[in-house]
Design a protein around this motif. Structure first.
Motif, PDB file in Angstrom:
ATOM      1  N   LEU A   9       0.793  -1.234   0.000  1.00 58.34           N
ATOM      2  CA  LEU A   9       0.000   0.000   0.000  1.00 58.34           C
ATOM      3  C   LEU A   9       0.826   1.285   0.000  1.00 58.34           C
ATOM      4  CD1 LEU A   9      -2.869  -1.039   2.474  1.00 58.34           C
ATOM      5  CD2 LEU A   9      -2.737  -1.341  -0.011  1.00 58.34           C
ATOM      6  N   THR A  10       2.023   1.235   0.616  1.00 61.24           N
ATOM      7  CA  THR A  10       2.859   2.455   0.655  1.00 61.24           C
ATOM      8  C   THR A  10       4.313   2.056   0.409  1.00 61.24           C
ATOM      9  OG1 THR A  10       3.494   2.358   2.993  1.00 61.24           O
ATOM     10  CG2 THR A  10       1.368   3.398   2.495  1.00 61.24           C
ATOM     11  N   PHE A  11       5.187   3.065   0.253  1.00 58.77           N
ATOM     12  CA  PHE A  11       6.592   2.725   0.008  1.00 58.77           C
ATOM     13  C   PHE A  11       7.229   2.079   1.243  1.00 58.77           C
ATOM     14  CE2 PHE A  11      11.093   3.280  -1.092  1.00 58.77           C
ATOM     15  CZ  PHE A  11      11.051   2.712  -2.350  1.00 58.77           C
ATOM     16  N   ALA A  12       6.651   2.305   2.427  1.00 63.79           N
ATOM     17  CA  ALA A  12       7.186   1.634   3.620  1.00 63.79           C
ATOM     18  C   ALA A  12       7.058   0.115   3.485  1.00 63.79           C
ATOM     19  CB  ALA A  12       6.442   2.118   4.868  1.00 63.79           C
ATOM     20  N   ASP A  13       6.093  -0.342   2.682  1.00 61.39           N
ATOM     21  CA  ASP A  13       5.936  -1.790   2.487  1.00 61.39           C
ATOM     22  C   ASP A  13       7.197  -2.384   1.846  1.00 61.39           C
ATOM     23  OD1 ASP A  13       3.334  -0.876   3.085  1.00 61.39           O
ATOM     24  OD2 ASP A  13       2.434  -2.571   2.047  1.00 61.39           O
ATOM     25  N   VAL A  14       7.856  -1.589   0.993  1.00 56.53           N
ATOM     26  CA  VAL A  14       9.088  -2.079   0.351  1.00 56.53           C
ATOM     27  C   VAL A  14      10.140  -2.359   1.432  1.00 56.53           C
ATOM     28  CG1 VAL A  14      10.987  -1.388  -1.189  1.00 56.53           C
ATOM     29  CG2 VAL A  14       8.613  -0.933  -1.845  1.00 56.53           C
ATOM     30  N   GLY A  15      10.256  -1.434   2.388  1.00 55.93           N
ATOM     31  CA  GLY A  15      11.214  -1.627   3.478  1.00 55.93           C
ATOM     32  C   GLY A  15      10.831  -2.803   4.364  1.00 55.93           C
ATOM     33  N   VAL A  16       9.551  -2.896   4.687  1.00 52.11           N
ATOM     34  CA  VAL A  16       9.120  -3.962   5.600  1.00 52.11           C
ATOM     35  C   VAL A  16       9.222  -5.327   4.918  1.00 52.11           C
ATOM     36  CG1 VAL A  16       7.129  -4.864   6.877  1.00 52.11           C
ATOM     37  CG2 VAL A  16       7.774  -2.482   7.115  1.00 52.11           C
ATOM     38  N   ILE A  17       8.966  -5.370   3.618  1.00 49.51           N
ATOM     39  CA  ILE A  17       9.139  -6.653   2.907  1.00 49.51           C
ATOM     40  C   ILE A  17      10.619  -7.065   2.972  1.00 49.51           C
ATOM     41  CG2 ILE A  17       9.103  -7.735   0.610  1.00 49.51           C
ATOM     42  CD1 ILE A  17       6.485  -6.272   0.064  1.00 49.51           C
ATOM     43  N   GLY A  18      11.520  -6.101   2.723  1.00 45.83           N
ATOM     44  CA  GLY A  18      12.948  -6.431   2.811  1.00 45.83           C
ATOM     45  C   GLY A  18      13.295  -6.941   4.205  1.00 45.83           C
ATOM     46  N   LEU A  72      14.027   1.420   6.265  1.00 49.12           N
ATOM     47  CA  LEU A  72      13.172   1.674   7.439  1.00 49.12           C
ATOM     48  C   LEU A  72      13.875   2.580   8.449  1.00 49.12           C
ATOM     49  CD1 LEU A  72      11.535  -1.836   7.984  1.00 49.12           C
ATOM     50  CD2 LEU A  72      10.623   0.130   6.740  1.00 49.12           C
ATOM     51  N   MET A  73      15.186   2.367   8.635  1.00 48.90           N
ATOM     52  CA  MET A  73      15.910   3.237   9.582  1.00 48.90           C
ATOM     53  C   MET A  73      15.845   4.690   9.103  1.00 48.90           C
ATOM     54  SD  MET A  73      19.189   1.349  11.219  1.00 48.90           S
ATOM     55  CE  MET A  73      20.167   1.440   9.786  1.00 48.90           C
ATOM     56  N   THR A  74      15.979   4.857   7.789  1.00 50.74           N
ATOM     57  CA  THR A  74      15.913   6.229   7.243  1.00 50.74           C
ATOM     58  C   THR A  74      14.527   6.821   7.492  1.00 50.74           C
ATOM     59  OG1 THR A  74      17.442   5.513   5.533  1.00 50.74           O
ATOM     60  CG2 THR A  74      16.290   7.579   5.120  1.00 50.74           C
ATOM     61  N   MET A  75      13.493   6.027   7.233  1.00 50.81           N
ATOM     62  CA  MET A  75      12.131   6.556   7.442  1.00 50.81           C
ATOM     63  C   MET A  75      11.865   6.838   8.911  1.00 50.81           C
ATOM     64  SD  MET A  75       9.814   4.439   4.686  1.00 50.81           S
ATOM     65  CE  MET A  75       8.402   5.518   4.799  1.00 50.81           C
ATOM     66  N   MET A  76      12.394   5.989   9.805  1.00 51.26           N
ATOM     67  CA  MET A  76      12.143   6.192  11.238  1.00 51.26           C
ATOM     68  C   MET A  76      12.857   7.451  11.760  1.00 51.26           C
ATOM     69  SD  MET A  76       9.956   3.959  12.138  1.00 51.26           S
ATOM     70  CE  MET A  76       9.889   3.876  13.915  1.00 51.26           C
ATOM     71  N   ARG A  77      13.882   7.871  11.021  1.00 54.90           N
ATOM     72  CA  ARG A  77      14.549   9.130  11.405  1.00 54.90           C
ATOM     73  C   ARG A  77      13.875  10.338  10.759  1.00 54.90           C
ATOM     74  NH1 ARG A  77      19.634   6.138  10.774  1.00 54.90           N
ATOM     75  NH2 ARG A  77      19.668   6.838   8.613  1.00 54.90           N
ATOM     76  N   GLU A 100       4.745   6.660  11.034  1.00 49.37           N
ATOM     77  CA  GLU A 100       3.414   5.994  11.033  1.00 49.37           C
ATOM     78  C   GLU A 100       3.284   5.025   9.867  1.00 49.37           C
ATOM     79  OE1 GLU A 100       0.380   9.046  11.185  1.00 49.37           O
ATOM     80  OE2 GLU A 100       1.252   9.748  13.078  1.00 49.37           O
ATOM     81  N   MET A 101       3.842   5.405   8.716  1.00 52.25           N
ATOM     82  CA  MET A 101       3.798   4.495   7.553  1.00 52.25           C
ATOM     83  C   MET A 101       4.539   3.198   7.858  1.00 52.25           C
ATOM     84  SD  MET A 101       4.517   7.071   4.359  1.00 52.25           S
ATOM     85  CE  MET A 101       5.037   5.881   3.177  1.00 52.25           C
ATOM     86  N   VAL A 102       5.689   3.324   8.513  1.00 56.09           N
ATOM     87  CA  VAL A 102       6.499   2.125   8.828  1.00 56.09           C
ATOM     88  C   VAL A 102       5.725   1.233   9.810  1.00 56.09           C
ATOM     89  CG1 VAL A 102       8.630   1.272   9.895  1.00 56.09           C
ATOM     90  CG2 VAL A 102       8.704   3.277   8.384  1.00 56.09           C
ATOM     91  N   GLN A 103       5.146   1.869  10.851  1.00 56.38           N
ATOM     92  CA  GLN A 103       4.403   1.071  11.844  1.00 56.38           C
ATOM     93  C   GLN A 103       3.208   0.369  11.191  1.00 56.38           C
ATOM     94  OE1 GLN A 103       5.176   0.465  15.282  1.00 56.38           O
ATOM     95  NE2 GLN A 103       3.671  -1.116  14.750  1.00 56.38           N
ATOM     96  N   ASP A 104       2.518   1.100  10.331  1.00 52.10           N
ATOM     97  CA  ASP A 104       1.347   0.523   9.654  1.00 52.10           C
ATOM     98  C   ASP A 104       1.769  -0.674   8.781  1.00 52.10           C
ATOM     99  OD1 ASP A 104      -1.380   0.510   8.414  1.00 52.10           O
ATOM    100  OD2 ASP A 104      -0.211   1.088   6.645  1.00 52.10           O
ATOM    101  N   ALA A 105       2.896  -0.514   8.075  1.00 53.90           N
ATOM    102  CA  ALA A 105       3.350  -1.621   7.218  1.00 53.90           C
ATOM    103  C   ALA A 105       3.761  -2.822   8.073  1.00 53.90           C
ATOM    104  CB  ALA A 105       4.510  -1.147   6.334  1.00 53.90           C
ATOM    105  N   ALA A 106       4.455  -2.559   9.183  1.00 53.20           N
ATOM    106  CA  ALA A 106       4.867  -3.671  10.069  1.00 53.20           C
ATOM    107  C   ALA A 106       3.626  -4.368  10.624  1.00 53.20           C
ATOM    108  CB  ALA A 106       5.752  -3.147  11.197  1.00 53.20           C
ATOM    109  N   ASP A 107       2.591  -3.609  10.979  1.00 51.16           N
ATOM    110  CA  ASP A 107       1.345  -4.215  11.503  1.00 51.16           C
ATOM    111  C   ASP A 107       0.737  -5.152  10.458  1.00 51.16           C
ATOM    112  OD1 ASP A 107       1.597  -2.759  13.809  1.00 51.16           O
ATOM    113  OD2 ASP A 107       0.110  -1.219  13.267  1.00 51.16           O
ATOM    114  N   ARG A 108       0.794  -4.745   9.183  1.00 54.74           N
ATOM    115  CA  ARG A 108       0.141  -5.561   8.141  1.00 54.74           C
ATOM    116  C   ARG A 108       0.974  -6.775   7.731  1.00 54.74           C
ATOM    117  NH1 ARG A 108       0.214  -2.849   3.827  1.00 54.74           N
ATOM    118  NH2 ARG A 108       1.010  -0.854   4.546  1.00 54.74           N
ATOM    119  N   TRP A 109       2.316  -6.665   7.820  1.00 58.77           N
ATOM    120  CA  TRP A 109       3.146  -7.754   7.283  1.00 58.77           C
ATOM    121  C   TRP A 109       3.634  -8.746   8.336  1.00 58.77           C
ATOM    122  CZ3 TRP A 109       3.592  -8.836   2.190  1.00 58.77           C
ATOM    123  CH2 TRP A 109       3.183  -7.847   1.298  1.00 58.77           C
ATOM    124  N   TRP A 110       3.451  -8.413   9.638  1.00 57.87           N
ATOM    125  CA  TRP A 110       4.010  -9.293  10.671  1.00 57.87           C
ATOM    126  C   TRP A 110       3.400 -10.699  10.620  1.00 57.87           C
ATOM    127  CZ3 TRP A 110       7.926 -10.466  13.480  1.00 57.87           C
ATOM    128  CH2 TRP A 110       7.795 -11.320  14.577  1.00 57.87           C
TER     129      TRP A 110
END
Ligand code: 3HC
Length: 360
Positions: A153-162, A206-211, A218-228
């Motif tokens: 759904l968002t570019f954070a998904d690319v990080g969370v998939i990795g 993800l580290m870059t986005m979290m900084r 929020e995008m990173v957290q949302d992606a982690a919630d969906r992919w865990w």
């Protein structure tokens, strides 16, 4: 050690020993050994001993039909997963936020294609036909990993998939480098090296986005919630519901059970989540001092069953895209086959004395 290096191995009868059609032992079964040539028990005993001594089964070796069938099933499903796995992230190639991120993502998606190709080649060493395997994928007759049936759904998904998906893939696949079937084990060595880069690029993103900004966090957290939870499903059903694990462990195709690998993944990932500042969406997740492992909750296994039966959120779309790409590529396959046939004609004519060559 390869079977060919094993001095206790019965002599190989050379070119006769090619793999047979899928599910069938090749002629090597009859010709592998002077000692065991006509004796199925001897061949079976030799196979079992090779596996028990942690040596590799090679394509021309005799193997039980069921072993060949299991290897073709697992390798084909794995190959299909790599190929279908190009889609969720490929979806973001044209929308990557910078040239650097786009180059990284392109390289990663291309790596997945390469993994699929090594794996189809490994399946071919067992006598499987690649066109047939592709047909089974695009007609929904063969499975691929459940994980690739969720939307990005968002570019954070690319990080969370990795981070999570490639992380789970590494956990599952590093032990497969010691799998008993030689071509598969060797393919896995190369694949795992590339997967570890994939995981690192995800974590770095993800580290870059979290900084970054609150919205990015929020995008990173949302992606982690969906992919865990889908990541935990990648390891397969619980051991008690896994029909293949016991036999595959005995044949040393799998080196650990689904549940053991899932636990290993959770133990590895929780500290990474803490370092990132991401909360994993499991209220039961906590360190168990006595077990020296994290306790964790169970994924929704009903959802898993729906997905592997073809009824997940993106199954139809993934298979339809793959089918369309296959059909659109028909002219490339036709052109390659026509070129190969022409080259074969030219080399046959070159080998013929001039007076015998036809002018056609
Ligand atoms: N998704 C889809 N199907 C799954 C599955 C999953 N996550 N987990 C299990 N299944 C299927 C099995 O294939 C089997 O189906 P079948 O008997 O109809 O063929 C059935 O569910 C029962 O499961 P079992 O545990 O008995 O099956 P296995 O012993 O084969 O174990 C496995 C399943 C752990 C996935 C094992 O096959 C394996 O390790 N395979 C190799 C790794 C692989 O295929 N990974 C796919 C992901 S690829 C990837 O991650 C790419 C990377 O770039 C991210």
């Amino acid at each position: 050690m390869s079977a060919a290096q094993d001095s206790s191995r019965p002599p190989d009868n050379g070119p006769a020993g090619q793999p047979g059609p899928a599910g069938q032992p090749g002629p090597a079964a009859a010709g592998q050994s002077d000692i065991g040539a006509a004796n199925p028990d001897e061949l079976e005993r030799f196979f079992e001993e090779t596996v028990a001594r942690d040596r590799r089964i090679e394509p021309r070796d005799w193997m039980p039909d069921a072993y060949r069938k299991t290897m073709v099933r697992q390798i084909a499903q794995h190959a299909h997963s790599e190929i279908i796995g190009m889609q969720p992230e490929g979806n973001w190639v044209t929308r990557a936020p910078s040239l650097r991120r786009k180059a990284i993502l392109l390289a990663k998606v291309q790596d997945e294609a390469g993994h699929g190709l090594y794996l189809y080649s490994a399946a071919e060493t067992l006598g499987a036909d690649r066109a047939d395997l592709t047909d089974r994928l695009i007609t929904g007759k063969q499975k691929y990993s459940s994980i690739f049936n969720y939307p990005t759904l968002t570019f954070a998904d690319v990080g969370v998939i990795g981070w999570l998906v490639d992380g789970a893939a590494i956990c599952n696949q590093v032990p497969l480098c010691r799998s008993s079937y030689g071509p598969y084990a060797r393919a896995m060595i190369r694949i795992c090296k590339e997967e570890s880069f994939h995981q690192r690029q995800g974590y770095e993103l993800l580290m870059t986005m979290m900084r970054g900004t609150d919205a990015q966090r929020e995008m990173v957290q949302d992606a982690a919630d969906r992919w865990w939870w889908p990541s935990l499903m990648m390891f397969g059903p619980p051991d008690a519901d896994s029909p293949n694990t016991e036999q595959s462990m005995r044949w040393r195709i799998k080196r650990h059970t689904n549940d053991d690998l899932r636990q290993r993944f959770v133990d590895m990932t929780v500290p990474q989540a803490e370092a990132l500042g991401v909360t994993l969406p499991d209220p039961d997740l906590r360190w168990n001092q006595e077990r020296q492992h994290y306790d964790f909750g169970q994924p929704d296994w009903a959802e898993f069953k729906r997905i592997i039966s073809g009824n997940g959120p993106c199954n139809a779309q993934r298979v339809a895209n793959r089918r369309a790409a296959h059909e659109a590529g028909a002219w490339v396959r036709d052109a390659a086959a026509a070129h190969a046939a022409k080259q074969a004609r030219v080399s046959r004519r070159g080998a013929m004395p001039a007076g015998l060559r036809s002018e056609a």
